[in-house]
Design a protein around this motif. Structure first.
Motif, PDB file in Angstrom:
ATOM      1  N   GLN A   1     -10.463  -3.030  39.413  1.00 14.17           N
ATOM      2  CA  GLN A   1      -9.099  -2.728  40.062  1.00 14.17           C
ATOM      3  C   GLN A   1      -8.189  -3.515  39.385  1.00 14.17           C
ATOM      4  O   GLN A   1      -7.079  -3.543  38.917  1.00 14.17           O
ATOM      5  N   CYS A   2      -8.818  -4.898  39.428  1.00 17.37           N
ATOM      6  CA  CYS A   2      -8.066  -5.983  38.999  1.00 17.37           C
ATOM      7  C   CYS A   2      -7.568  -5.798  37.610  1.00 17.37           C
ATOM      8  O   CYS A   2      -6.689  -6.266  37.215  1.00 17.37           O
ATOM      9  N   LEU A   3      -8.690  -5.392  36.945  1.00 18.06           N
ATOM     10  CA  LEU A   3      -8.560  -5.329  35.292  1.00 18.06           C
ATOM     11  C   LEU A   3      -7.679  -4.076  35.210  1.00 18.06           C
ATOM     12  O   LEU A   3      -6.753  -4.466  34.154  1.00 18.06           O
ATOM     13  N   ALA A   4      -7.630  -3.120  35.718  1.00 14.12           N
ATOM     14  CA  ALA A   4      -6.707  -2.044  35.388  1.00 14.12           C
ATOM     15  C   ALA A   4      -5.283  -2.483  35.756  1.00 14.12           C
ATOM     16  O   ALA A   4      -4.374  -2.065  34.850  1.00 14.12           O
ATOM     17  N   GLU A   5      -4.961  -3.190  36.826  1.00 16.07           N
ATOM     18  CA  GLU A   5      -3.770  -3.639  37.151  1.00 16.07           C
ATOM     19  C   GLU A   5      -3.334  -4.453  36.143  1.00 16.07           C
ATOM     20  O   GLU A   5      -1.940  -4.510  35.466  1.00 16.07           O
ATOM     21  N   SER A   6      -4.073  -5.624  35.648  1.00 16.72           N
ATOM     22  CA  SER A   6      -3.583  -6.474  34.568  1.00 16.72           C
ATOM     23  C   SER A   6      -3.142  -5.781  33.462  1.00 16.72           C
ATOM     24  O   SER A   6      -2.261  -6.299  32.858  1.00 16.72           O
ATOM     25  N   VAL A   7      -3.888  -4.699  32.928  1.00 11.14           N
ATOM     26  CA  VAL A   7      -3.685  -3.889  31.635  1.00 11.14           C
ATOM     27  C   VAL A   7      -2.355  -3.360  31.813  1.00 11.14           C
ATOM     28  O   VAL A   7      -1.351  -3.173  30.984  1.00 11.14           O
ATOM     29  N   LEU A   8      -2.239  -2.583  32.962  1.00  8.62           N
ATOM     30  CA  LEU A   8      -0.794  -1.867  33.409  1.00  8.62           C
ATOM     31  C   LEU A   8       0.229  -2.850  33.158  1.00  8.62           C
ATOM     32  O   LEU A   8       1.311  -2.625  32.670  1.00  8.62           O
ATOM     33  N   ALA A   9      -0.148  -4.080  33.644  1.00  7.74           N
ATOM     34  CA  ALA A   9       1.311  -4.890  34.045  1.00  7.74           C
ATOM     35  C   ALA A   9       1.393  -5.722  32.634  1.00  7.74           C
ATOM     36  O   ALA A   9       2.700  -5.994  32.447  1.00  7.74           O
ATOM     37  N   LEU A  10       0.677  -5.813  31.824  1.00 10.10           N
ATOM     38  CA  LEU A  10       0.849  -6.394  30.543  1.00 10.10           C
ATOM     39  C   LEU A  10       1.613  -5.269  29.654  1.00 10.10           C
ATOM     40  O   LEU A  10       2.550  -5.713  28.887  1.00 10.10           O
ATOM     41  N   GLU A  11       1.483  -3.765  29.924  1.00  7.01           N
ATOM     42  CA  GLU A  11       2.382  -3.004  29.175  1.00  7.01           C
ATOM     43  C   GLU A  11       3.756  -3.200  29.737  1.00  7.01           C
ATOM     44  O   GLU A  11       4.723  -3.132  28.693  1.00  7.01           O
ATOM     45  N   ALA A  12       4.027  -3.507  30.865  1.00  7.38           N
ATOM     46  CA  ALA A  12       5.241  -3.540  31.576  1.00  7.38           C
ATOM     47  C   ALA A  12       5.798  -4.763  31.027  1.00  7.38           C
ATOM     48  O   ALA A  12       7.186  -4.920  30.573  1.00  7.38           O
ATOM     49  N   SER A  13       5.095  -5.711  30.783  1.00  6.99           N
ATOM     50  CA  SER A  13       5.545  -7.044  30.345  1.00  6.99           C
ATOM     51  C   SER A  13       5.969  -6.808  28.919  1.00  6.99           C
ATOM     52  O   SER A  13       6.872  -7.343  28.334  1.00  6.99           O
ATOM     53  N   GLN A  14       5.139  -6.351  28.070  1.00 10.39           N
ATOM     54  CA  GLN A  14       5.590  -6.068  26.679  1.00 10.39           C
ATOM     55  C   GLN A  14       6.897  -5.386  26.413  1.00 10.39           C
ATOM     56  O   GLN A  14       7.540  -5.668  25.558  1.00 10.39           O
ATOM     57  N   ARG A  15       7.440  -4.715  27.466  1.00 12.11           N
ATOM     58  CA  ARG A  15       8.744  -3.926  27.578  1.00 12.11           C
ATOM     59  C   ARG A  15       9.746  -4.684  27.857  1.00 12.11           C
ATOM     60  O   ARG A  15      10.735  -4.762  27.408  1.00 12.11           O
ATOM     61  N   GLY A  16       9.565  -5.593  28.874  1.00 15.85           N
ATOM     62  CA  GLY A  16      10.593  -6.012  29.519  1.00 15.85           C
ATOM     63  C   GLY A  16      10.542  -7.718  29.448  1.00 15.85           C
ATOM     64  O   GLY A  16      11.535  -8.408  29.651  1.00 15.85           O
ATOM     65  N   GLY A  17       9.328  -8.219  28.952  1.00 18.92           N
ATOM     66  CA  GLY A  17       9.480  -9.847  28.785  1.00 18.92           C
ATOM     67  C   GLY A  17       8.836 -10.364  30.206  1.00 18.92           C
ATOM     68  O   GLY A  17       8.946  -9.875  31.294  1.00 18.92           O
ATOM     69  N   GLY A  18       8.172 -11.480  29.917  1.00 17.60           N
ATOM     70  CA  GLY A  18       8.035 -12.143  31.037  1.00 17.60           C
ATOM     71  C   GLY A  18       6.465 -11.653  31.409  1.00 17.60           C
ATOM     72  O   GLY A  18       5.817 -11.070  30.974  1.00 17.60           O
ATOM     73  N   VAL A  19       6.044 -12.635  32.534  1.00 11.25           N
ATOM     74  CA  VAL A  19       4.848 -12.263  33.332  1.00 11.25           C
ATOM     75  C   VAL A  19       4.784 -11.300  34.300  1.00 11.25           C
ATOM     76  O   VAL A  19       5.818 -11.444  35.240  1.00 11.25           O
ATOM     77  N   VAL A  20       4.335  -9.918  34.184  1.00 12.99           N
ATOM     78  CA  VAL A  20       4.513  -8.811  35.335  1.00 12.99           C
ATOM     79  C   VAL A  20       3.090  -9.026  36.270  1.00 12.99           C
ATOM     80  O   VAL A  20       2.037  -9.153  35.817  1.00 12.99           O
ATOM     81  N   ARG A  21       3.402  -9.175  37.579  1.00 11.04           N
ATOM     82  CA  ARG A  21       2.322  -9.207  38.451  1.00 11.04           C
ATOM     83  C   ARG A  21       1.858  -7.570  38.925  1.00 11.04           C
ATOM     84  O   ARG A  21       2.717  -7.114  38.917  1.00 11.04           O
ATOM     85  N   ALA A  22       0.889  -7.461  39.531  1.00 12.40           N
ATOM     86  CA  ALA A  22       0.612  -6.024  39.857  1.00 12.40           C
ATOM     87  C   ALA A  22       1.379  -5.537  40.878  1.00 12.40           C
ATOM     88  O   ALA A  22       1.680  -4.476  40.981  1.00 12.40           O
ATOM     89  N   ALA A  23       1.890  -6.453  41.814  1.00 12.01           N
ATOM     90  CA  ALA A  23       2.810  -6.085  42.777  1.00 12.01           C
ATOM     91  C   ALA A  23       4.088  -5.605  42.450  1.00 12.01           C
ATOM     92  O   ALA A  23       4.748  -4.767  43.049  1.00 12.01           O
TER      93      ALA A  23
END
Length: 360
Positions: free
Chosen positions: A239-261
């Motif tokens: 689950q942690c791995l899946a969350e981090s990859v989804l958060a990275l995709e959001a980060s690449q769109r909006g910038g900055g580090v995105v947390r799972a929360a």
């Protein structure tokens, strides 16, 4: 060496000057210190161009550089071949590099490095070969780890398969923090003391550490873009791995580090949508309202944004906009007529909120 390998090694002429074994001295062409270097090639040919592939340090003792014209011709040939620098071995022919060669290299912004007599040219090629071999070994280990982590993420391998890698790097299995970053942002050489398991799977690098602080520091050092999974024990690693990859995709769109929360929010959900997926909300809702405001001097967009910001409270919105409630209701009716969505209906209000977010 391939272009991808050279990119991973990330060596410049300026960094080569700092290698203590070579004791190089820059004597010309300082403007070219950021040129990338991938290899070294020794020659005494006046025109070495046909034998160069680009990004080399061209080593010579200057046997053919017997006059200013020859010095200039040699420098032009090296420069035209996209080589990165000239290394002039002093002591065999001359005690220092020729003035004419220095002048030509300065004109071309081509770094000219003097190589001490006690440093054999062979040591350059040996050093580059060892560096490349080391890079291949590191890359192979990262790719193997990346494949394993991808299997864990997809439920094809148990999280226990990662335990040995954690132990080798001094990590504890609880908690595990997963950071996903773009693979190209990870440096070729990572300090072994950082205490991390690093795997690369395609364009994504997955980093396992024990603290969020550590993960955030690394993300900042590697470009400031990344996705952070929820910290948890080893058995929650998929689950942690899946969350981090989804958060990275959001980060690449909006910038900055995105947390799972951040993913379980209205903005987090919308941030994962592609532009074409939110285009209907702009075309059918946001644009008609903006066009009407422009044509009639009204403030429907402002009214709607304020109404949404108050959670659909008519009284609060009226006070914030200094409007009579009946005036506000008239504007909301106009918004419904133009968009086909009633701001007083919850489902329609969600659609209106999406449109305002998309057109922000």
């Amino acid at each position: 060496m391939t272009g991808d390998q050279a990119a991973r090694l990330r060596l410049t002429v300026g960094q080569l000057l700092e290698v203590p074994d070579f004791r190089l001295r820059l004597v010309a062409g300082a403007a070219g210190l950021d040129r990338p270097v991938r290899w070294a090639h020794s020659t005494e040919l006046l025109d070495p161009g046909p034998y160069l592939r680009g990004n080399e340090v061209v080593l010579t003792v200057g046997a053919s550089l017997t006059d200013p014209a020859r010095c200039a011709a040699f420098a032009r040939s090296v420069h035209a071949s996209r080589a990165s620098a000239i290394g002039y071995g002093i002591g065999d022919v001359l005690p220092a590099s020729p003035d004419a060669l220095r002048a030509a290299c300065d004109d071309l912004d081509l770094p000219l490095l003097e190589v001490p007599p006690e440093v054999p040219f062979l040591s350059f090629t040996e050093w580059f070969a060892e560096r490349l071999t080391s890079s291949r070994d590191v890359q192979h280990e990262r790719e193997e780890t990346g494949r394993l982590l991808e299997m864990v993420r997809n439920g094809l391998a148990s999280p226990e398969a990662v335990r040995n890698r954690l132990e080798r790097t001094g990590l504890t299995p609880e908690p595990i923090v997963v950071l996903a970053v773009p693979a190209p942002s990870v440096p070729d050489r990572v300090d072994g003391s950082i205490g991390a398991v690093l795997g690369i799977d395609g364009d994504v690098a997955l980093l396992l550490v024990n603290t969020e602080r550590h993960a955030l520091e690394l993300a900042e050092a590697w470009g400031g873009v990344g996705g952070l999974g929820t910290p948890g024990p080893l058995d929650r690693l998929p689950q942690c791995l899946a969350e981090s990859v989804l958060a990275l995709e959001a980060s690449q769109r909006g910038g900055g580090v995105v947390r799972a929360a951040d993913l379980a929010t209205f903005q987090g959900l919308l941030g994962r949508l592609e532009r074409h997926q939110i285009a209907p909300f702009i075309d059918q809702i946001a644009r008609p309202l903006a066009d009407y405001d422009a044509a009639h001097g009204t403030r429907l967009v402002e009214t709607l944004r304020t109404f949404l910001g108050t959670g659909g409270a008519v009284g609060t919105t009226s006070r914030e906009l200094y409007l009579h409630p009946n005036t506000l209701r008239h504007r909301l009716t106009r918004i419904a007529a133009l968009t086909g969505r009633d701001p007083l209906n919850f489902d329609d209000r969600v659609a209106l909120a999406v449109a305002m977010w998309a057109d922000r």
